[in-house]
Design a protein around this motif. Structure first.
Motif, PDB file in Angstrom:
ATOM      1  N   ILE A 132       0.839  -1.204   0.000  1.00 54.86           N
ATOM      2  CA  ILE A 132       0.000   0.000   0.000  1.00 54.86           C
ATOM      3  C   ILE A 132       0.874   1.255   0.000  1.00 54.86           C
ATOM      4  CG2 ILE A 132      -1.722   1.301   1.290  1.00 54.86           C
ATOM      5  CD1 ILE A 132      -2.844  -1.337   2.291  1.00 54.86           C
ATOM      6  N   ALA A 133       1.900   1.251   0.843  1.00 58.97           N
ATOM      7  CA  ALA A 133       2.790   2.413   0.904  1.00 58.97           C
ATOM      8  C   ALA A 133       3.533   2.598  -0.418  1.00 58.97           C
ATOM      9  CB  ALA A 133       3.782   2.247   2.053  1.00 58.97           C
ATOM     10  N   GLN A 134       3.978   1.500  -1.015  1.00 57.10           N
ATOM     11  CA  GLN A 134       4.686   1.603  -2.290  1.00 57.10           C
ATOM     12  C   GLN A 134       3.779   2.121  -3.396  1.00 57.10           C
ATOM     13  OE1 GLN A 134       6.093  -2.421  -2.643  1.00 57.10           O
ATOM     14  NE2 GLN A 134       8.050  -1.977  -1.667  1.00 57.10           N
ATOM     15  N   TYR A 135       2.533   1.642  -3.412  1.00 59.59           N
ATOM     16  CA  TYR A 135       1.605   2.092  -4.453  1.00 59.59           C
ATOM     17  C   TYR A 135       1.316   3.587  -4.309  1.00 59.59           C
ATOM     18  CZ  TYR A 135      -2.583   2.432  -7.335  1.00 59.59           C
ATOM     19  OH  TYR A 135      -3.492   2.801  -8.292  1.00 59.59           O
ATOM     20  N   ARG A 136       1.044   4.040  -3.088  1.00 61.03           N
ATOM     21  CA  ARG A 136       0.725   5.453  -2.880  1.00 61.03           C
ATOM     22  C   ARG A 136       1.941   6.327  -3.162  1.00 61.03           C
ATOM     23  NH1 ARG A 136      -2.807   6.735   2.329  1.00 61.03           N
ATOM     24  NH2 ARG A 136      -2.861   8.683   1.129  1.00 61.03           N
ATOM     25  N   MET A 137       3.131   5.831  -2.831  1.00 64.01           N
ATOM     26  CA  MET A 137       4.338   6.608  -3.096  1.00 64.01           C
ATOM     27  C   MET A 137       4.561   6.765  -4.593  1.00 64.01           C
ATOM     28  SD  MET A 137       8.249   5.836  -1.882  1.00 64.01           S
ATOM     29  CE  MET A 137       8.279   4.285  -2.814  1.00 64.01           C
ATOM     30  N   ALA A 139       2.275   6.501  -6.929  1.00 61.33           N
ATOM     31  CA  ALA A 139       1.189   7.302  -7.491  1.00 61.33           C
ATOM     32  C   ALA A 139       1.399   8.788  -7.227  1.00 61.33           C
ATOM     33  CB  ALA A 139      -0.147   6.853  -6.908  1.00 61.33           C
ATOM     34  N   SER A 140       1.967   9.138  -6.078  1.00 61.81           N
ATOM     35  CA  SER A 140       2.152  10.552  -5.731  1.00 61.81           C
ATOM     36  C   SER A 140       3.184  11.228  -6.612  1.00 61.81           C
ATOM     37  CB  SER A 140       2.564  10.672  -4.256  1.00 61.81           C
ATOM     38  OG  SER A 140       3.824  10.056  -4.034  1.00 61.81           O
ATOM     39  N   ASN A 142       3.752  10.115  -9.837  1.00 63.05           N
ATOM     40  CA  ASN A 142       3.390   9.743 -11.210  1.00 63.05           C
ATOM     41  C   ASN A 142       4.371   8.728 -11.816  1.00 63.05           C
ATOM     42  OD1 ASN A 142       1.146  11.529 -11.291  1.00 63.05           O
ATOM     43  ND2 ASN A 142       2.527  13.247 -11.751  1.00 63.05           N
ATOM     44  N   LEU A 144       3.658   5.263 -11.534  1.00 68.51           N
ATOM     45  CA  LEU A 144       2.975   4.003 -11.768  1.00 68.51           C
ATOM     46  C   LEU A 144       3.106   3.617 -13.246  1.00 68.51           C
ATOM     47  CD1 LEU A 144      -0.330   4.425  -9.706  1.00 68.51           C
ATOM     48  CD2 LEU A 144       1.664   3.035  -9.111  1.00 68.51           C
ATOM     49  N   VAL A 225       1.996  -2.268  -9.007  1.00 66.99           N
ATOM     50  CA  VAL A 225       2.327  -0.955  -9.577  1.00 66.99           C
ATOM     51  C   VAL A 225       2.329  -0.941 -11.099  1.00 66.99           C
ATOM     52  CG1 VAL A 225       3.701  -0.376  -7.552  1.00 66.99           C
ATOM     53  CG2 VAL A 225       4.811  -1.382  -9.539  1.00 66.99           C
TER      54      VAL A 225
END
Length: 288
Positions: A132-137, A139-140, A142, A144, A225
């Motif tokens: 979850i942390a990796q995905y949000r990082m 995504a923040s 750009n 992905l 990701v």
């Protein structure tokens, strides 16, 4: 009497040697059989593979499964993504791990023990807990569905263990070799490049192999990701063959053909680094 004289240099094998040799061949055959079954199934049609009687030889086989796998072009797209990600990961991991291993093995600095302890603690973190942390990082920022984004995650995951692996190789090379070279007139940098670095070649190759396998075979992080079809890595692409969209059943012939194609770059890489490892050992022995 002369016939009973045993020629020099020849020894009779003990019965135990024959037994252990047979056991070794049996273990090797068991280990190789899945690879042979994959290659054999890659040339057989799906109807033959689903029959009740197994086919151990690809008589009547064809290249149809390989043509079907490569026809859509998605294989080459996924291959390019995986090669790019793996190359970036291996090069960056070797660079950072080399500097880190050299620092903790050759120098004494404040926080050195804490740094080594942090390397061990990072290895204890479960990868699933970071998704979850990796995905949000990603995504923040750009990143992905990008080669750079997933390469950063792979580098962060592989570098700690690679540093720990290289640390043993660096610590195993006596610092007196560099000091002797410096006495002969070389600078510290020249002594390291000419004496220590060739001796580190096997360690660099072993660390590179580890980084290559981790980046090439990784699936779960890429699944999180790399959600776009155009940014799939090889493991994600291979997953698409589990069920065909038309019949909703697994085409095992294409799965085996795809698995064979995935294994080819790994085999080529190992053939390449094997020669480099041997040359590194010989070169280091001569220079030392």
């Amino acid at each position: 009497m002369s016939s009973s004289i045993r020629p020099p240099g020849r020894r009779s094998l003990k019965p135990s040697s024959w037994v252990w040799g047979a056991v070794g061949l049996l273990v090797a055959a068991i280990w190789v059989f899945p690879v042979y079954w994959m290659l054999n199934s890659a040339f057989l049609p799906n109807l033959t593979l689903q029959a009740g009687t197994p086919t151990f030889l690809p008589f009547g086989g064809s290249w149809d499964n390989f043509r079907a796998v490569t026809a859509s072009g998605s294989f080459f797209s996924a291959l390019g993504v995986s090669l790019a990600v793996t190359s970036i990961t291996v090069v960056c991991c070797l660079f950072f791990a080399f500097l880190g291993a050299l620092a903790i093995s050759r120098f004494r600095f404040r926080g050195r023990r804490g740094f080594v302890l942090a390397l061990l603690l990072v290895q204890m973190l479960p990868a699933e807990g970071l998704f979850i942390a990796q995905y949000r990082m990603m995504a923040s920022v750009n990143l992905l569905n990008s080669v750079i984004g997933i390469s950063i995650l792979y580098i962060a995951a592989v570098v700690p263990f690679t540093i720990w692996m290289l640390r043993g190789f660096v610590a195993g090379i006596p610092v007196e070799l560099e000091e002797a070279a410096m006495v002969d007139g070389l600078t510290r940098t020249q002594a390291f490049m000419r004496i220590t670095l060739p001796l580190l070649a096997p360690g660099l190759v072993a660390s590179g192999v580890y980084a290559f396998l981790q980046a090439w075979n990784e699936f779960t992080v890429a699944l999180v990701v790399m959600t776009s079809d155009s940014s799939k890595t090889i493991p994600l692409w291979l997953r698409s063959f589990l069920q065909s969209s038309a019949s909703r059943e697994t085409d095992w012939g294409q799965v085996m053909a795809a698995s064979t194609l995935v294994a080819v770059p790994v085999i080529i890489f190992f053939l390449f680094v094997q020669g480099r490892m041997s040359s590194g050992l010989v070169g280091g022995a001569v220079k030392g």
